[in-house]
Structures are given as C-alpha cells and as structure tokens.
Design a protein around this motif. Structure first.
Motif, mmCIF file in Angstrom:
data_model
loop_
_atom_site.group_PDB
_atom_site.id
_atom_site.type_symbol
_atom_site.label_atom_id
_atom_site.label_comp_id
_atom_site.label_asym_id
_atom_site.label_seq_id
_atom_site.Cartn_x
_atom_site.Cartn_y
_atom_site.Cartn_z
ATOM 1 N N UNK A 164 0.784 -1.347 0.039
ATOM 2 C CA UNK A 164 -0.183 -0.020 -0.175
ATOM 3 C C UNK A 164 0.748 1.338 -0.103
ATOM 4 N N UNK A 165 0.057 2.142 -0.811
ATOM 5 C CA UNK A 165 0.792 3.458 -0.828
ATOM 6 C C UNK A 165 1.205 4.115 1.199
ATOM 7 N N UNK B 17 9.854 12.953 -1.225
ATOM 8 C CA UNK B 17 10.199 11.888 -1.158
ATOM 9 C C UNK B 17 9.759 10.438 -1.090
ATOM 10 N N UNK B 18 9.419 9.798 0.000
ATOM 11 C CA UNK B 18 8.430 9.202 0.752
ATOM 12 C C UNK B 18 7.558 8.324 -0.240
ATOM 13 N N UNK C 204 3.830 5.852 -4.434
ATOM 14 C CA UNK C 204 3.433 5.981 -5.393
ATOM 15 C C UNK C 204 3.338 5.337 -6.685
ATOM 16 N N UNK C 205 5.004 5.563 -6.386
ATOM 17 C CA UNK C 205 5.795 4.925 -8.351
ATOM 18 C C UNK C 205 5.340 3.990 -8.156
ATOM 19 N N UNK D 83 11.675 15.739 -9.586
ATOM 20 C CA UNK D 83 11.139 15.829 -8.338
ATOM 21 C C UNK D 83 9.808 15.529 -10.239
ATOM 22 N N UNK D 84 10.232 16.664 -11.322
ATOM 23 C CA UNK D 84 9.238 16.643 -11.912
ATOM 24 C C UNK D 84 8.637 14.637 -12.833
ATOM 25 N N UNK D 85 10.366 14.292 -12.570
ATOM 26 C CA UNK D 85 10.086 13.168 -13.160
ATOM 27 C C UNK D 85 9.098 12.199 -12.913
ATOM 28 N N UNK D 86 9.509 12.315 -11.418
ATOM 29 C CA UNK D 86 8.306 10.958 -10.370
ATOM 30 C C UNK D 86 7.072 11.703 -10.777
#
Length: 173
Positions: free
Chosen positions: A12-13, A20-21, A26-27, A143-146
């Motif tokens: 679970x997320x 960051x965590x 979520x990813x 951040x954008x990449x995530x």
C-alpha cells in the motif's frame, strides 16, 4: 508446464511521510499495479490485444514502461548511455510489437529497469535538474520525473484494467 506471470503482493502507498517517500511510494504502488494486472496470465494471454483496431497488450505495456523507466531516470536524469531492449530508430514502437516476445524475459527486463532506475536516483535530490536528451532540450528536475512517471503508470494502468477484463473478466485492484 505453462509459464504464467507471477503473483504480486502490492505494498500500500504510504499516507504520511516526506515528499520523497510519498513519491517513491506512489510510483512503486503503480509499478506493482501493472504487474498485478499481469499476474496469473500465460504468455499468450499477455500478448492478447485489447480490442481492434488497437494492438495494445499487457505485455506491450510492460515493455513500454520498462523503456520509459530507462528513458527518464537513466538516460535523461542520470546521463547514462542506455541500450534499449526494444526501441530502435527504425522501429521506435517495437516495445508494443509482442508477436514473438518472450513474456518471462520481458517481465525480468521490467524488474531490472526498475532496479536500475532506483539506483540512478539513489542519493540524488528532487531539486536536481537536467536537460532533456533530444531536440527539445527542456530542463526538468527529478521531482517532475517522479510526478510524470506516476501519471504515466496511472494512465497505462487504466488501459491494463480494460485489457485484463477483456482477457478473463478480472476487474478491480
């Protein structure tokens, strides 16, 4: 014995944590969701197209997202030279051509690319910037990449839901 995609335990997320965590959680949740949509299916089922005229398949999505992981995290952000397993300049959409694909090998490639992506960003900050490879040369931060990868998986997981339902009626999750 017929090979089937392995079972997946989706973590679970997290609902409380630093930025960051939360992004990593979520990813990973969406990465695992894609694999959950494949779990228990044979190689032939993973190569089954959704509905004409679309040729979209679960295996094609796995192959596509393996290359997207490599493109954003490794080639663009980390500046690595990447040998793409499917893409070629002559056939940029080869990731979706699964007619002769080896599903077991392709799932292993996906797992390897996820691990390589994790390694590429280990110890790096979300504010770190890079210039995109290619003609556009836009500047992004990690951040954008995530955020983009979460969006990319979420969109394709919607496709995966519909494909899986078409194959064997399984819905949800």
């Amino acid at each position: 014995m017929t090979w089937t995609a392995p079972a997946v335990v989706r973590t679970p997320e997290i609902t409380v944590g630093d930025e960051r965590a939360m992004l990593e959680s979520w990813l990973d949740y969406h990465r695992q969701t894609l694999l959950l949509k494949c779990a228990g299916l044979t190689a032939e089922q993973l190569r089954t197209a959704s509905v004409e005229p679309s040729g979209l398949t679960l295996l094609g999505l796995v192959r596509h997202l393996a290359e997207v992981e490599a493109w954003w995290f490794r080639e663009n952000f980390a500046g690595e030279t990447v040998d793409y397993p499917y893409f070629t300049p002559d056939n940029p959409d080869a990731d979706h051509d699964v007619r002769r694909a080896d599903a077991e090998a392709d799932l292993a490639t996906f797992h390897r690319e996820v691990e390589l992506a994790r390694a590429a960003v280990a110890g790096r900050t979300l504010d770190e910037t890079f210039t995109e490879v290619g003609p556009k040369r836009r500047t992004f931060n990690l951040r954008w990449v995530y955020l983009h990868m979460i969006e990319e998986y979420a969109r394709h997981n919607g496709h995966a839901d519909l494909i899986r339902e078409r194959i064997d009626g399984v819905t949800g999750d």
